[in-house]
Scaffold this active site. Sequence first.
Site, PDB file in Angstrom:
ATOM      1  N   ASN A 269     -10.019  -0.028   0.895  1.00 22.42           N
ATOM      2  CA  ASN A 269      -8.562   0.016   0.751  1.00 22.42           C
ATOM      3  C   ASN A 269      -8.186  -0.517  -0.630  1.00 22.42           C
ATOM      4  OD1 ASN A 269      -5.796  -0.315   0.855  1.00 22.42           O
ATOM      5  ND2 ASN A 269      -5.765  -1.369   2.820  1.00 22.42           N
TER       6      ASN A 269
ATOM      7  N   CYS B 280       0.802  -1.223   0.000  1.00 22.99           N
ATOM      8  CA  CYS B 280       0.000   0.000   0.000  1.00 22.99           C
ATOM      9  C   CYS B 280       0.838   1.279   0.000  1.00 22.99           C
ATOM     10  CB  CYS B 280      -0.949  -0.002   1.194  1.00 22.99           C
ATOM     11  SG  CYS B 280      -2.093  -1.401   1.204  1.00 22.99           S
TER      12      CYS B 280
ATOM     13  N   HIS C 298      -3.401   7.430   3.130  1.00 24.13           N
ATOM     14  CA  HIS C 298      -3.794   6.115   2.622  1.00 24.13           C
ATOM     15  C   HIS C 298      -5.196   5.801   3.126  1.00 24.13           C
ATOM     16  CE1 HIS C 298      -3.887   1.956   1.631  1.00 24.13           C
ATOM     17  NE2 HIS C 298      -3.589   1.502   2.833  1.00 24.13           N
TER      18      HIS C 298
END
Length: 335
Positions: free
Chosen positions: A291, A120, A261
């Site tokens: 996500n 990520c 994020h």
Amino acid sequence: MWFSVNKNKKAAIWATGSYLPEKVLSNADLEKMVDTSDEWIVTRTGIKERRIAGPQEYTSLMGAIAAEKAIANAGLSKDQIDCIIFSTAAPDYIFPSSGALAQAHLGIEDVPTFDCQAACTGYLYGLSVAKAYVESGTYNHVLLIAADKLSSFVDYTDRNTCVLFGDGGAACVIGESRPGSLEINRLSLGADGKLGELLSLPAGGSRCPASKETLQSGKHFIAMEGKEVFKHAVRRMETAAKHSIALAGIQEEDIDWFVPHQANERIIDALAKRFEIDESRVFKSVHKYGNTAASSVGIALDELVHTESIKLDDYLLLVAFGGGLSWGAVVLKQV
């Protein structure tokens, strides 16, 4: 770790782009699949729905479509791109690289292309490499793509992970700073491989190759120790953010936009509170997309850019955290 190659040349993001599949998987849909509820998911994550790619919407294609938008928004032709970096944790294949496949889709020939794997945090890791290339004069127009089709690796019988992830792609074009671009200050990056097993995809690599046993035991799905990941995520992103602010030579109160994020709204809110950033300046899309891994920060940045809310001399703080464990932060300045 950070890069600053040539003080006389400043790299900047010229333009952004993103792609999201049409299919929506809502919390109501998940209630029919696993023992969960909308209240349980929203309370713990802030996520209300996520996008799921179809059979033909693979990682490289989602990234390539986002890239086409970024190139067009930069006012460039495809033949002006002289390097492609593709950040992903869910590639089409182990090899060839997703970057090479995206390159073929884009019709860009003969330029260097490679994948960057930092889960990520991949968008920021890729940005650091692109910045170094531009500031060293190695390349003039670097195309950074970040995309992941995590739904291919999600166990939709595990309520602790299936509620979290969605699919998508993002891209940006990096070149020498020009009016209207987002200048890239020195990045703060880090990793701790000792904690790698907290967030992993256990099987399918050379350490644990595919077998009947790995398939039957579900080792080809994402495995995560959520509470431990949460703890490390907040601490590491806070440290990286403070470091990146110091590297930019500004103060915490100078930050105009916070682009984190998009993994969990509780993590986002905890970080915003620690930096005393007003809620109106915190960009959130986690409720819509969940996500989306490496593309998460890139999709959020693209959406913020297209709101036309960023003003001249605004500072943007980008932070990310992911498998590895890995983390990073950077301050961008609108010029």
